[in-house]
Design an enzyme around this catalytic site. Structure first.
Site, short mmCIF file in Angstrom:
data_model
loop_
_atom_site.label_atom_id
_atom_site.label_comp_id
_atom_site.label_asym_id
_atom_site.label_seq_id
_atom_site.Cartn_x
_atom_site.Cartn_y
_atom_site.Cartn_z
N ARG A 109 0.84 -1.21 0.00
CA ARG A 109 0.00 0.00 0.00
C ARG A 109 0.88 1.26 0.00
O ARG A 109 0.51 2.28 -0.57
CB ARG A 109 -0.97 0.00 1.17
CG ARG A 109 -0.31 0.02 2.53
CD ARG A 109 -1.32 0.23 3.64
NE ARG A 109 -0.73 -0.04 4.94
CZ ARG A 109 -1.08 0.59 6.05
NH1 ARG A 109 -2.00 1.52 6.03
NH2 ARG A 109 -0.50 0.30 7.19
N GLU B 87 -19.09 3.05 -0.08
CA GLU B 87 -18.33 2.34 -1.10
C GLU B 87 -19.09 2.19 -2.41
O GLU B 87 -18.51 2.20 -3.50
CB GLU B 87 -17.91 0.97 -0.58
CG GLU B 87 -16.95 1.02 0.61
CD GLU B 87 -17.61 1.39 1.93
OE1 GLU B 87 -18.85 1.31 2.02
OE2 GLU B 87 -16.89 1.77 2.88
N ASP C 16 -7.81 -5.96 13.69
CA ASP C 16 -9.19 -5.56 13.39
C ASP C 16 -10.11 -6.77 13.22
O ASP C 16 -11.31 -6.68 13.40
CB ASP C 16 -9.24 -4.69 12.13
CG ASP C 16 -9.10 -3.21 12.45
OD1 ASP C 16 -9.09 -2.86 13.66
OD2 ASP C 16 -8.99 -2.41 11.52
N SER D 281 -5.09 5.32 5.32
CA SER D 281 -4.72 3.90 5.34
C SER D 281 -4.41 3.35 3.96
O SER D 281 -3.53 2.52 3.80
CB SER D 281 -5.86 3.07 5.95
OG SER D 281 -6.11 3.50 7.27
#
Ligand SMILES: Cc1ncc(C[n+]2csc(CCOP(=O)(O)OP(=O)(O)O)c2C)c(N)n1
Ligand SMILES: [Mg+2]
Lengths: 280, 313
Positions: free
Chosen positions: B11, B59, B118, B38
């Site tokens: 990322r 989204e 998470d 993120s």
């Protein structure tokens, strides 16, 4: 709306909320990851639900006539875990296992792993539809149980929330009371900058909801709002709770960066002092 | 043939490459859904605020808006976490992006169980399956920073829908410096006579380590980086299969429908050979530190070694 609640009851709830905040901070520090700001902003609301409003039996989590709580903003799992532990659903020592491999206290609530969690959440936008379904089911069964659903304000940007908003009004779900944790912040900044959600009261009213606009940290106002919601007929109720993200710890309050990071040991010490010492 | 050492998260490589691409090409626009810090699109957002659109936590709207931008000739990159991008917005991707074959680049981060603490709600283990099944879609899973940077550039020159799957945590650098990424072209580290491991993403470095251990133990094992899962490089797959007795797929994804699924589908029809699939065994992830989770779910060189030895010895 006046209620018969006494000053002593309110003081009791305030003290509970204080301890819940302490437990949230301690478990998050221990976990080293998780969502601090949005857990603290909901501490007063969740306290009022678990220690005043909701009928539930911690030793009988599946009691048929219980009121239901759906944490649609699942990232605030710590506030739910603290409330469940202090209610007696499980031992408080479990809070130290938050987010560790094998723990029933998953990063986001998991109903398969933990008693008292009605449904797994964490992917935003889905809770209100689930709450609607439960509310309809309870009515079908002729039960007087009520359903509470807590949403984030950023979360209301999800389309499904508005589909659910219509459904609840259409089916006149007056056994449903939703709460928006209106702390004004999401991950990338202020909601007003990222994707404006205003006028929030007008929107929900336009969708056919009975809206109560309160200070989400004023325990008396919270209690009164839940009581008022119970008197509303033929409409679902939305409590718009004006809150402060990170509430209770001055150096976290209103700060966007404390969405997804946890206190350091040193910050925990300072936070506990501000909150009047470790009550747990 | 070893990993070249600690690199960066894919990322992070994406964030850097997107910024560079933005400097070169004015038609690049970037969209995100409240996760720009993120997904690392925040870098582009800072440099080109007028070409960055945050849709908030929505989204489905993200995909629709990106689609609209592509219809005006822009080159949209839409990013969020993999589970929300491919899951929540799947039908928007199907109906609008793929059916109309729009030039939309879906680059999702936080794929797989290395999302970590998470937990399952945030760990996409089925995204490759969801994207691979869609007609017109190209599916790419880069293995390291170098490959990710190249992927960003290459897909910007390709017309049509592309899904790129990236991760949250740091990965080892595995691809050689002179490596050139091409859509649909697998990279062969070597071909083994006993077994060949076909891997994607973070599993490539583990496959390399497993092959090293196996070689020491007398089992000649090769490694193929199948970074394009669709279209599958069937030529390379046939070559690897013909050379050996066992094909093992390795992915940080469900063994159903992803790389293992794609390889099995092709080989069962065209060159039936023994196959073992390593990945999530039809199971959700859970919370924990990424390293511990990889061990818990058997996404390790040790498990690859064990699997191959069980079949071959
Ligand atoms: C479907 C989905 N998209 C994105 C996320 C990632 N995410 C987690 S929290 C969050 C921000 C939510 O903001 P808000 O609802 O205001 O939460 P709060 O301020 O109460 O923490 C986002 C985008 C998610 N969990 N689910
Ligand atoms: Mg908020």
């Amino acid at each position: 709306m006046k209620s018969d609640i006494t000053t002593r009851d309110i003081d009791f709830l305030k003290e509970k909320a204080r301890i819940i905040r302490i437990e949230i901070l301690k478990m998050l520090t221990e976990a080293g990851s998780g969502h601090t700001g949005g857990s603290l902003s909901t501490a007063d609301i969740v306290t009022a639900l678990y220690f005043y409003k909701m009928r539930h039996k911690p030793k009988d989590p599946k009691w048929r006539e219980r009121d239901r709580f759906i944490l649609s903003k699942g990232h605030a799992a710590p506030v739910l875990y603290a409330a469940l532990a202090l209610s007696g659903y499980f031992d408080k020592s479990l809070l130290n296992t938050l987010r560790k491999l094998g723990s029933p206290l998953q990063g986001h609530p998991c109903s398969k792993m933990l008693q008292g969690v009605e449904i797994s959440t964490g992917s935003l936008g889905q809770g209100l539809s689930i709450a609607n379904g439960i509310a309809i089911g309870l009515k079908l069964d002729g039960l007087a149980s009520r359903v509470y659903c807590l949403l984030g304000d950023g979360e209301t940007q999800e389309g499904q929330v508005w589909e659910a908003a219509m459904t609840a009004a259409h089916y006149r779900l007056d056994n449903l009371c939703a709460i928006i944790d209106n702390n004004g912040l999401q991950i990338d900044g202020y909601c007003s900058d990222v994707m404006c959600i205003e006028p929030i009261v007008d929107k929900w009213e336009a969708f056919g909801w009975y809206v109560i606009d309160i200070n989400g940290h004023d325990m008396e106002a919270i209690v009164n709002a839940f009581n008022e919601a119970e008197t509303v007929k033929n409409k679902p109720t939305m409590i718009v709770a004006r809150t402060v993200k990170g509430k209770g710890v001055s150096f976290f309050e209103g700060k966007v960066q404390y969405h997804g990071i946890t206190p350091t040991r040193e910050e925990l010490e300072r936070a506990l002092k501000e909150l009047g010492g470790d009550g747990g | 043939m070893e990993g070249k050492g600690q690199g960066i998260a894919t990322r992070d490589a994406y964030g850097e490459a997107l910024l560079e691409l933005g400097k070169k090409r004015a038609e690049v626009v970037v969209l995100d859904a409240d996760l720009s810090g993120s997904t690392k699109t925040g870098k582009f957002a800072k440099a080109f605020p007028e070409r960055f659109y945050n849709l908030g936590v929505s989204e489905q709207d993200l995909i629709g808006t990106a689609s609209g931008l592509s219809l005006t000739g822009k080159l949209p990159f839409a990013s969020t976490f993999a589970v929300f991008e491919t899951g929540r917005a799947w039908e928007q991707i199907r109906q609008t992006v793929c059916y109309s074959n729009l030039n939309v680049k879906l680059v999702a981060t936080h794929s797989g169980i290395t999302v970590g603490e998470d937990g399952a709600s945030h760990q996409a283990i089925e995204d490759v399956a969801l994207m691979r099944v869609l007609p017109n879609m190209t599916v790419i899973v880069p293995s390291d920073g170098n490959e990710t940077r190249q992927v960003v550039n290459v897909i910007s020159d390709y017309r049509g829908p592309v899904y790129v799957r990236l991760g949250r945590t740091k990965v080892l650098d595995v691809m050689p410096d002179d490596y050139e990424f091409k859509i649909g072209k697998a990279y062969i580290f070597n071909i083994g006579k006993d077994a060949n491991i076909v891997a994607m993403g973070i599993m490539v470095s583990m496959a390399i380590e497993a092959a090293r251990v196996l070689k020491r133990d007398g089992i000649d094992t090769g490694v193929v980086n199948m970074s394009t899962v669709k279209p599958l490089d069937t030529k390379t797959l046939l070559k690897a299969s013909r050379a050996c007795k066992l094909i093992v797929t390795a992915e940080e994804h469900s063994i159903i429908g992803g790389l293992g699924g794609a390889v099995s589908e092709f080989l069962s029809e065209n060159y039936p050979v023994k196959i073992r699939r390593i990945g999530l065994m039809d199971d959700f992830g859970c919370s924990g530190p990424p390293e511990e989770l990889l061990k818990f779910y058997g996404l390790t060189p040790e498990n690859i070694v064990k699997t191959i030895k069980e079949v071959l010895t």
